[in-house]
Design a protein around this motif. Structure first.
Motif, short mmCIF file in Angstrom:
data_model
loop_
_atom_site.label_atom_id
_atom_site.label_comp_id
_atom_site.label_asym_id
_atom_site.label_seq_id
_atom_site.Cartn_x
_atom_site.Cartn_y
_atom_site.Cartn_z
N GLY A 141 -12.28 -4.91 -21.21
CA GLY A 141 -13.45 -4.18 -20.46
C GLY A 141 -13.41 -4.66 -19.00
N GLN A 142 -12.87 -5.83 -18.76
CA GLN A 142 -12.61 -6.06 -17.19
C GLN A 142 -11.63 -5.34 -16.26
OE1 GLN A 142 -15.08 -8.09 -15.44
NE2 GLN A 142 -13.86 -7.64 -13.92
N CYS A 143 -10.84 -4.66 -17.25
CA CYS A 143 -9.56 -4.15 -16.66
C CYS A 143 -9.65 -2.67 -16.59
CB CYS A 143 -8.40 -4.47 -17.41
SG CYS A 143 -8.27 -6.31 -17.85
N THR A 144 -8.98 -2.07 -15.31
CA THR A 144 -9.02 -0.76 -15.01
C THR A 144 -8.40 0.07 -16.28
OG1 THR A 144 -8.38 0.92 -13.54
CG2 THR A 144 -6.71 -0.92 -14.00
N PHE A 145 -9.06 1.28 -16.36
CA PHE A 145 -8.46 2.26 -17.11
C PHE A 145 -7.44 2.81 -16.52
CE2 PHE A 145 -12.79 1.20 -18.98
CZ PHE A 145 -12.31 0.82 -20.25
N GLY A 146 -7.41 3.17 -15.44
CA GLY A 146 -6.16 3.79 -14.74
C GLY A 146 -4.95 3.06 -14.60
N PRO A 147 -4.13 3.42 -13.88
CA PRO A 147 -2.78 2.55 -13.88
C PRO A 147 -2.74 1.32 -13.36
CG PRO A 147 -2.69 4.72 -12.43
CD PRO A 147 -4.11 4.53 -12.93
N ARG A 148 -1.85 0.55 -14.11
CA ARG A 148 -1.87 -0.84 -13.58
C ARG A 148 -0.87 -1.19 -12.57
NH1 ARG A 148 -4.20 -4.11 -18.13
NH2 ARG A 148 -5.78 -2.65 -18.83
N LEU A 149 -1.05 -2.27 -11.92
CA LEU A 149 -0.10 -2.30 -10.89
C LEU A 149 0.79 -3.73 -11.24
CD1 LEU A 149 -2.44 -2.47 -7.85
CD2 LEU A 149 -1.32 -0.68 -8.58
N SER A 150 1.90 -3.85 -10.70
CA SER A 150 2.73 -4.91 -10.97
C SER A 150 2.70 -6.13 -10.03
CB SER A 150 4.41 -4.66 -10.84
OG SER A 150 4.54 -4.51 -9.45
N GLU A 151 3.07 -7.18 -10.54
CA GLU A 151 2.91 -8.24 -9.85
C GLU A 151 2.97 -8.26 -8.24
OE1 GLU A 151 3.79 -12.31 -11.35
OE2 GLU A 151 3.46 -11.45 -13.30
N ASP A 152 4.15 -7.70 -8.09
CA ASP A 152 4.76 -7.75 -6.41
C ASP A 152 3.73 -6.62 -5.99
OD1 ASP A 152 6.84 -9.25 -7.08
OD2 ASP A 152 8.25 -7.51 -7.41
N GLU A 153 3.40 -5.38 -6.65
CA GLU A 153 2.47 -4.59 -5.89
C GLU A 153 1.07 -5.26 -5.43
OE1 GLU A 153 3.68 -0.22 -7.58
OE2 GLU A 153 2.71 -1.58 -9.07
N ILE A 154 0.56 -6.19 -6.40
CA ILE A 154 -0.64 -6.88 -6.08
C ILE A 154 -0.52 -7.84 -4.94
CG2 ILE A 154 -2.64 -8.49 -7.23
CD1 ILE A 154 -2.04 -6.84 -9.99
N LYS A 155 0.70 -8.46 -4.98
CA LYS A 155 1.15 -9.31 -3.92
C LYS A 155 0.88 -8.54 -2.40
CE LYS A 155 3.82 -12.80 -6.30
NZ LYS A 155 4.95 -13.49 -6.49
N LEU A 156 1.56 -7.21 -2.65
CA LEU A 156 1.71 -6.56 -1.21
C LEU A 156 0.15 -6.34 -0.84
CD1 LEU A 156 4.77 -4.15 -1.82
CD2 LEU A 156 4.51 -6.03 -0.06
N LEU A 157 -0.54 -5.73 -1.71
CA LEU A 157 -1.81 -5.14 -1.79
C LEU A 157 -2.71 -6.52 -1.15
CD1 LEU A 157 -3.86 -2.94 -2.00
CD2 LEU A 157 -4.01 -3.40 -4.45
N ALA A 158 -2.80 -7.73 -1.73
CA ALA A 158 -3.25 -8.79 -1.29
C ALA A 158 -2.99 -9.19 0.06
CB ALA A 158 -2.94 -10.00 -2.17
N GLN A 159 -1.75 -9.19 0.51
CA GLN A 159 -1.29 -9.30 1.80
C GLN A 159 -1.93 -8.18 2.79
OE1 GLN A 159 3.06 -9.23 1.60
NE2 GLN A 159 3.17 -11.26 0.89
N PHE A 160 -1.88 -7.10 2.55
CA PHE A 160 -2.57 -5.95 3.19
C PHE A 160 -3.84 -6.28 3.48
CE2 PHE A 160 -4.63 -1.85 3.84
CZ PHE A 160 -4.00 -1.43 4.82
N VAL A 161 -4.77 -6.56 2.47
CA VAL A 161 -6.15 -6.70 2.41
C VAL A 161 -6.34 -7.97 3.46
CG1 VAL A 161 -8.32 -7.55 1.15
CG2 VAL A 161 -6.81 -5.72 0.20
N LYS A 162 -5.57 -8.91 3.20
CA LYS A 162 -5.92 -10.35 4.02
C LYS A 162 -5.56 -9.67 5.49
CE LYS A 162 -6.47 -14.62 5.17
NZ LYS A 162 -7.68 -14.62 5.76
#
Length: 177
Positions: A141-162
């Motif tokens: 229930g806490q997770c997206t129902f859409g496509p999930r992201l890999s760990e590497d993708e989330i790392k890139l996303l976190a770097q971008f957001v920061k």
């Protein structure tokens, strides 16, 4: 073309010659207002380096540019992931669901999410109304129902957001990735 003749002392003759060349470079023209072809070429040669310098200066991004090609690709991938997964709620760093939880530095600090590691954790597992996007996110229930992201993708996303938060979210455009 006629120039007025003036008797000038020999010491001032070279000075007058320099001034005459300067006027010719800047576009001396015939009485009918037409520029000589030679004058056009001289004017272009005179202005070209200055115009190129101005274009290069103005085309350089004001924000901190990436240092390497790899870094450039990572920034592009992070921006693409952001546009695909996050921009629906966080357009330009804001938050349409919960206004106090934007991706601007002051809100990230106030909410204890001001490091890449914390941004990664919240993106992976979710927090409050924000769903988690990690492959192994739980509870369901806490997770997206859409496509999930890999760990590497989330790392890139976190770097971008920061990096965007540090720059005040200068330019995130929807480029149709």
């Amino acid at each position: 073309m006629q120039l007025a003749s003036v008797a000038v002392a020999p010491s001032k003759a070279s000075s007058l010659s320099k001034q005459r060349k300067k006027f010719k470079i800047l576009g001396e023209h015939e009485a009918n207002g037409n520029f000589h072809k030679q004058d056009k070429v001289k004017l272009l040669k005179f202005l070209a380096p200055h115009l190129v310098a101005a274009v290069v200066t103005l085309s350089t991004p004001i924000s901190n540019p990436p240092v390497s090609l790899g870094e450039t690709l990572d920034v592009h991938k992070g921006a693409t992931l952001f546009r695909r997964s996050c921009i629906g709620c966080h357009d330009a760093g804001g938050n349409i669901i919960q206004p106090g939880a934007t991706l601007f530095s002051n809100d990230l600090q106030r909410n204890g999410v001001d490091t890449e590691e914390e941004i990664y954790r919240v993106t992976y597992h979710g927090k409050g109304r924000m769903p988690g996007f990690g492959e192994n996110c739980r509870p369901r229930g806490q997770c997206t129902f859409g496509p999930r992201l890999s760990e590497d993708e989330i790392k890139l996303l976190a770097q971008f957001v920061k990096s965007q938060a540090d720059q005040g979210w200068p330019n995130v455009q929807n480029q149709g990735d």
